[in-house]
Design a protein around this motif. Sequence first.
Motif, PDB file in Angstrom:
ATOM      1  N   ALA A  44      22.699  78.464  40.685  1.00  0.00           N
ATOM      2  CA  ALA A  44      22.920  77.510  39.558  1.00  0.00           C
ATOM      3  C   ALA A  44      24.308  76.535  39.659  1.00  0.00           C
ATOM      4  O   ALA A  44      24.210  75.531  39.447  1.00  0.00           O
ATOM      5  N   GLY A  45      25.459  77.344  40.264  1.00  0.00           N
ATOM      6  CA  GLY A  45      26.467  76.291  40.257  1.00  0.00           C
ATOM      7  C   GLY A  45      26.923  76.030  41.415  1.00  0.00           C
ATOM      8  O   GLY A  45      28.105  75.334  41.629  1.00  0.00           O
ATOM      9  N   GLY A  46      26.352  76.442  42.620  1.00  0.00           N
ATOM     10  CA  GLY A  46      26.831  75.775  44.035  1.00  0.00           C
ATOM     11  C   GLY A  46      27.646  76.831  44.428  1.00  0.00           C
ATOM     12  O   GLY A  46      28.282  77.822  43.845  1.00  0.00           O
ATOM     13  N   LEU A  47      28.299  76.419  45.615  1.00  0.00           N
ATOM     14  CA  LEU A  47      29.307  77.268  46.197  1.00  0.00           C
ATOM     15  C   LEU A  47      30.779  76.979  45.620  1.00  0.00           C
ATOM     16  O   LEU A  47      31.193  75.974  45.062  1.00  0.00           O
ATOM     17  N   PRO A  48      31.499  77.936  45.505  1.00  0.00           N
ATOM     18  CA  PRO A  48      32.817  78.088  44.829  1.00  0.00           C
ATOM     19  C   PRO A  48      33.773  77.718  45.837  1.00  0.00           C
ATOM     20  O   PRO A  48      33.487  77.786  47.063  1.00  0.00           O
ATOM     21  N   ALA A  49      34.950  77.556  45.449  1.00  0.00           N
ATOM     22  CA  ALA A  49      35.997  77.281  46.441  1.00  0.00           C
ATOM     23  C   ALA A  49      36.687  78.670  47.034  1.00  0.00           C
ATOM     24  O   ALA A  49      37.149  78.561  48.144  1.00  0.00           O
ATOM     25  N   LEU A  50      36.274  79.593  46.230  1.00  0.00           N
ATOM     26  CA  LEU A  50      36.564  81.102  46.739  1.00  0.00           C
ATOM     27  C   LEU A  50      36.051  81.927  45.936  1.00  0.00           C
ATOM     28  O   LEU A  50      35.513  81.921  44.789  1.00  0.00           O
ATOM     29  N   VAL A  51      35.702  83.370  46.675  1.00  0.00           N
ATOM     30  CA  VAL A  51      35.255  84.352  45.900  1.00  0.00           C
ATOM     31  C   VAL A  51      35.966  85.341  45.833  1.00  0.00           C
ATOM     32  O   VAL A  51      36.698  86.068  46.885  1.00  0.00           O
ATOM     33  N   LEU A  52      36.236  86.130  44.668  1.00  0.00           N
ATOM     34  CA  LEU A  52      37.187  87.208  44.636  1.00  0.00           C
ATOM     35  C   LEU A  52      35.958  88.502  44.257  1.00  0.00           C
ATOM     36  O   LEU A  52      35.246  88.544  43.530  1.00  0.00           O
ATOM     37  N   MET A  53      35.914  89.276  45.430  1.00  0.00           N
ATOM     38  CA  MET A  53      34.770  90.331  45.317  1.00  0.00           C
ATOM     39  C   MET A  53      35.361  91.942  45.407  1.00  0.00           C
ATOM     40  O   MET A  53      35.991  92.301  46.071  1.00  0.00           O
ATOM     41  N   ASP A  54      34.796  92.418  44.186  1.00  0.00           N
ATOM     42  CA  ASP A  54      34.951  94.008  43.796  1.00  0.00           C
ATOM     43  C   ASP A  54      34.334  94.474  45.227  1.00  0.00           C
ATOM     44  O   ASP A  54      33.246  94.268  45.324  1.00  0.00           O
ATOM     45  N   ILE A  55      34.694  95.574  45.511  1.00  0.00           N
ATOM     46  CA  ILE A  55      33.946  96.334  46.711  1.00  0.00           C
ATOM     47  C   ILE A  55      32.915  97.342  45.867  1.00  0.00           C
ATOM     48  O   ILE A  55      31.965  97.532  46.722  1.00  0.00           O
ATOM     49  N   GLN A  56      33.420  97.982  44.895  1.00  0.00           N
ATOM     50  CA  GLN A  56      32.391  99.076  44.452  1.00  0.00           C
ATOM     51  C   GLN A  56      31.686  98.348  43.395  1.00  0.00           C
ATOM     52  O   GLN A  56      32.249  98.274  42.102  1.00  0.00           O
TER      53      GLN A  56
END
Length: 122
Positions: A44-56
Amino acid sequence: MSRDILVVEDNQQNLELVEFLLQEAGFGVRTAHDAVEMRRELEAGGLPALVLMDIQLPGIDGLKLVAEIRERGEADDVPIVALTAHAMRGDRERFLAAGCDGYISKPIDVETFADEVRRYLA
């Protein structure tokens, strides 16, 4: 590619804190609670500049999701940073091997968090 940061975090309290700190620092923020929402958000929003990803995460965990994204080449130019309470010896190497560009440990330091994020965008 947008200039927003996509935060993938299933814990609502953590999500709200991260979102607040990023917005206070002037970042645009998009959120997802799991892999399904993340995929929808990317479509929907396209690629962000950065992803902060929780691991669990529920369902597919964050590292499997990162590896899947990297394998497909969906976000080759987007830094993905693990946002996790895992900070044991060997975790950093495991995150990097899965395709993360780095990690920020939880609990986050509210004083330095925005600066840490900026370093990954530089």
